[in-house]
Design an enzyme around this catalytic site. Structure first.
Site, PDB file in Angstrom:
ATOM      1  N   LEU A  65       0.836  -1.204   0.000  1.00 15.59           N
ATOM      2  CA  LEU A  65       0.000   0.000   0.000  1.00 15.59           C
ATOM      3  C   LEU A  65       0.873   1.256   0.000  1.00 15.59           C
ATOM      4  O   LEU A  65       2.051   1.190   0.341  1.00 15.59           O
ATOM      5  CB  LEU A  65      -0.907  -0.037   1.231  1.00 15.59           C
ATOM      6  CG  LEU A  65      -1.884  -1.222   1.241  1.00 15.59           C
ATOM      7  CD1 LEU A  65      -2.481  -1.451   2.624  1.00 15.59           C
ATOM      8  CD2 LEU A  65      -2.987  -1.005   0.206  1.00 15.59           C
ATOM      9  N   PRO A  66       0.284   2.418  -0.367  1.00 15.34           N
ATOM     10  CA  PRO A  66       1.118   3.610  -0.528  1.00 15.34           C
ATOM     11  C   PRO A  66       1.840   4.083   0.740  1.00 15.34           C
ATOM     12  O   PRO A  66       3.043   4.345   0.702  1.00 15.34           O
ATOM     13  CB  PRO A  66       0.127   4.683  -1.003  1.00 15.34           C
ATOM     14  CG  PRO A  66      -1.032   3.929  -1.575  1.00 15.34           C
ATOM     15  CD  PRO A  66      -1.101   2.643  -0.811  1.00 15.34           C
ATOM     16  N   THR A  95       6.297   0.735   2.187  1.00  6.83           N
ATOM     17  CA  THR A  95       7.284   1.533   2.928  1.00  6.83           C
ATOM     18  C   THR A  95       6.510   2.510   3.804  1.00  6.83           C
ATOM     19  O   THR A  95       5.820   3.398   3.286  1.00  6.83           O
ATOM     20  CB  THR A  95       8.194   2.328   1.965  1.00  6.83           C
ATOM     21  OG1 THR A  95       8.792   1.422   1.045  1.00  6.83           O
ATOM     22  CG2 THR A  95       9.271   3.078   2.724  1.00  6.83           C
ATOM     23  N   LYS A 170      15.198   0.423   5.193  1.00  7.25           N
ATOM     24  CA  LYS A 170      14.698   0.872   3.875  1.00  7.25           C
ATOM     25  C   LYS A 170      14.734   2.410   3.778  1.00  7.25           C
ATOM     26  O   LYS A 170      15.108   2.976   2.746  1.00  7.25           O
ATOM     27  CB  LYS A 170      13.270   0.330   3.707  1.00  7.25           C
ATOM     28  CG  LYS A 170      12.445   0.964   2.622  1.00  7.25           C
ATOM     29  CD  LYS A 170      12.880   0.575   1.232  1.00  7.25           C
ATOM     30  CE  LYS A 170      12.099   1.370   0.190  1.00  7.25           C
ATOM     31  NZ  LYS A 170      12.631   1.213  -1.140  1.00  7.25           N
ATOM     32  N   LYS A 245       7.704  11.205   0.212  1.00  4.47           N
ATOM     33  CA  LYS A 245       7.160  10.527   1.404  1.00  4.47           C
ATOM     34  C   LYS A 245       8.292   9.851   2.184  1.00  4.47           C
ATOM     35  O   LYS A 245       8.398  10.003   3.402  1.00  4.47           O
ATOM     36  CB  LYS A 245       6.133   9.466   0.968  1.00  4.47           C
ATOM     37  CG  LYS A 245       5.602   8.630   2.126  1.00  4.47           C
ATOM     38  CD  LYS A 245       4.991   7.312   1.669  1.00  4.47           C
ATOM     39  CE  LYS A 245       6.045   6.317   1.254  1.00  4.47           C
ATOM     40  NZ  LYS A 245       5.592   4.945   1.069  1.00  4.47           N
TER      41      LYS A 245
HETATM   42  P1  NAD Z   1       0.755   2.587  -6.120  1.00 10.37           P
HETATM   43  O1  NAD Z   1       0.094   3.854  -5.709  1.00 10.37           O
HETATM   44  O2  NAD Z   1       1.028   2.325  -7.553  1.00 10.37           O
HETATM   45  O3  NAD Z   1      -0.078   1.326  -5.544  1.00 10.37           O
HETATM   46  C1  NAD Z   1      -0.723   1.281  -4.305  1.00 10.37           C
HETATM   47  C2  NAD Z   1      -2.078   0.656  -4.519  1.00 10.37           C
HETATM   48  O4  NAD Z   1      -2.729   0.522  -3.247  1.00 10.37           O
HETATM   49  C3  NAD Z   1      -3.005   1.510  -5.396  1.00 10.37           C
HETATM   50  O5  NAD Z   1      -3.412   0.754  -6.527  1.00 10.37           O
HETATM   51  C4  NAD Z   1      -4.179   1.853  -4.478  1.00 10.37           C
HETATM   52  O6  NAD Z   1      -5.420   1.895  -5.143  1.00 10.37           O
HETATM   53  C5  NAD Z   1      -4.117   0.701  -3.490  1.00 10.37           C
HETATM   54  N1  NAD Z   1      -4.801   0.974  -2.225  1.00 10.37           N
HETATM   55  C6  NAD Z   1      -4.698   2.067  -1.425  1.00 10.37           C
HETATM   56  N2  NAD Z   1      -5.478   1.920  -0.324  1.00 10.37           N
HETATM   57  C7  NAD Z   1      -6.077   0.703  -0.440  1.00 10.37           C
HETATM   58  C8  NAD Z   1      -6.982  -0.030   0.372  1.00 10.37           C
HETATM   59  N3  NAD Z   1      -7.446   0.472   1.520  1.00 10.37           N
HETATM   60  N4  NAD Z   1      -7.386  -1.245  -0.057  1.00 10.37           N
HETATM   61  C9  NAD Z   1      -6.940  -1.758  -1.232  1.00 10.37           C
HETATM   62  N5  NAD Z   1      -6.070  -1.116  -2.047  1.00 10.37           N
HETATM   63  C10 NAD Z   1      -5.641   0.099  -1.644  1.00 10.37           C
HETATM   64  O7  NAD Z   1       2.120   2.544  -5.271  1.00 10.37           O
HETATM   65  P2  NAD Z   1       3.373   1.603  -5.558  1.00 10.37           P
HETATM   66  O8  NAD Z   1       4.345   2.318  -6.445  1.00 10.37           O
HETATM   67  O9  NAD Z   1       2.896   0.238  -5.910  1.00 10.37           O
HETATM   68  O10 NAD Z   1       4.045   1.603  -4.102  1.00 10.37           O
HETATM   69  C11 NAD Z   1       3.547   0.797  -3.041  1.00 10.37           C
HETATM   70  C12 NAD Z   1       4.534   0.875  -1.885  1.00 10.37           C
HETATM   71  O11 NAD Z   1       5.815   0.396  -2.323  1.00 10.37           O
HETATM   72  C13 NAD Z   1       4.761   2.287  -1.350  1.00 10.37           C
HETATM   73  O12 NAD Z   1       4.851   2.235   0.043  1.00 10.37           O
HETATM   74  C14 NAD Z   1       6.083   2.686  -1.990  1.00 10.37           C
HETATM   75  O13 NAD Z   1       6.788   3.652  -1.206  1.00 10.37           O
HETATM   76  C15 NAD Z   1       6.806   1.368  -2.041  1.00 10.37           C
HETATM   77  N6  NAD Z   1       7.828   1.262  -3.080  1.00 10.37           N
HETATM   78  C16 NAD Z   1       7.587   1.696  -4.348  1.00 10.37           C
HETATM   79  C17 NAD Z   1       8.569   1.581  -5.307  1.00 10.37           C
HETATM   80  C18 NAD Z   1       8.349   2.046  -6.740  1.00 10.37           C
HETATM   81  O14 NAD Z   1       9.331   2.079  -7.501  1.00 10.37           O
HETATM   82  N7  NAD Z   1       7.116   2.376  -7.127  1.00 10.37           N
HETATM   83  C19 NAD Z   1       9.820   1.016  -4.992  1.00 10.37           C
HETATM   84  C20 NAD Z   1      10.027   0.547  -3.698  1.00 10.37           C
HETATM   85  C21 NAD Z   1       9.031   0.688  -2.743  1.00 10.37           C
END
Ligand code: NAD
Length: 293
Positions: A65-66, A95, A170, A245
């Site tokens: 999740l975000p 994260t 992280k 963030k």
């Molecule tokens: P994203 O926004 O693409 O995906 C998150 C998903 O969670 C969204 O599709 C959203 O609709 C869903 N969501 C939110 N609340 C929800 C709920 N209550 N129930 C069900 N679904 C819900 O974000 P992401 O890029 O996939 O990142 C996710 C996590 O991974 C974050 O914490 C980010 O910091 C971490 N991260 C991301 C990356 C990257 O390169 N994108 C790399 C390492 C770590």
């Protein structure tokens, strides 16, 4: 450990869940965003219409999740922990703030459930390729249980310590990533403004003491690495708003621990500027735009 529930099928969670399916596991997913659900369905993930039905018959629950508030809401908002079978292992790959990981894991423990934090490094490309690094926090026993599942989405499972430690490690890593991405963009622009070709200065620094991950894998200057977000108008990848963030989380843990992080603070200022310019949805290597003007 063959039946997985996966909440959060976004840029990272979608491909991670797809890799679990590709490795032969049964995956049921749920996301608030219909587009993410449709894409996941095309990749063999069964979609649940709500979290209650998703948890009916699973061995492992994974969340991606975000931010902290989403994780807190999913686990503590509607008493999800009361509804989970005690045999289910919980893995949160988001994260988030270490204290929220500790809070949710402690609440899980009170209900007799095992939970680990397992934020990832490797980005969207690593999520697709199944080459992520998981940086875990939790009991050695639960990390051991989680490892075979995590290895289907990545190639390294590192153990930082107790619950919340995965998040701390992280956050330190991402603060350093922001610092060397900003420095890399700045150095390439300095070379270009002084008459050098961006690919020439990149290659020279890559073969010299300035080499780092941003130069090797993720060059921020457009046109140097065809597969990097910089060569695709900074679309996809790791968004500026997510980097901001993470730098906010770094500022928070530095304040809590009285640790000085002047470079991290400067990087946060620079990513705040990008956000104020309305560039929050671009990849974090778009910091290059600041120097290319
Ligand atoms: P994203 O926004 O693409 O995906 C998150 C998903 O969670 C969204 O599709 C959203 O609709 C869903 N969501 C939110 N609340 C929800 C709920 N209550 N129930 C069900 N679904 C819900 O974000 P992401 O890029 O996939 O990142 C996710 C996590 O991974 C974050 O914490 C980010 O910091 C971490 N991260 C991301 C990356 C990257 O390169 N994108 C790399 C390492 C770590």
């Amino acid at each position: 450990m063959n039946k997985i529930g996966f909440i959060g099928l976004g840029n990272m969670g979608g491909p991670m869940a797809s890799n679990l399916v590709a490795s032969g596991l049964s995956v049921t997913g749920y996301d608030l965003n219909e587009e993410a659900n449709l894409l996941a369905k095309d990749n063999g993930i069964q979609i649940s219409s709500n979290i209650e039905s998703l948890i009916e018959d699973i061995d492992v629950l994974i969340t991606m999740l975000p931010a902290s508030e989403h994780v807190e809401k999913v686990y503590l908002g509607e008493n999800l922990l009361d509804k989970l079978d005690k045999s289910i292992l919980i893995i949160d790959c988001s994260t988030i703030a270490p204290e929220i990981s500790v809070k949710v894991a402690s609440a899980a423990k009170e209900k007799g459930l095992e939970m680990i934090d397992a934020p990832v490094s490797g980005g969207v490309a690593g999520a697709h390729a199944g080459t992520l690094t998981f940086i875990t926090g939790g009991s050695p026993k639960s990390i051991e249980l989680a490892t075979p599942v995590l290895k289907k989405m990545g190639n390294q499972v590192l153990h930082a310590g107790n619950n919340g430690s995965g998040q701390i490690a992280k956050i330190c890593n991402n603060m350093l990533l922001a610092v060397h991405m900003c420095g890399t963009a700045e150095a390439i622009a300095l070379g270009v403004k002084n008459g050098l070709d961006p690919s020439v200065i990149s290659k020279i620094m890559q073969s010299s003491s300035g080499n780092n991950w941003s130069l090797e894998k993720y060059n921020p200057f457009p046109g140097i690495m065809p597969n990097a977000p910089s060569s695709n108008e900074y679309k996809g990848g790791f968004l500026n708003k997510l980097m901001l963030k993470d730098l906010g989380l770094a500022a928070q843990i530095s304040k809590n621990s009285d640790a000085e992080t002047p470079m991290g603070d400067k990087a946060r200022e620079l990513y705040e500027e990008l956000s104020e310019l309305g560039l929050g949805e671009l990849d974090f290597s778009s910091i290059q735009k600041k120097y290319n003007n």
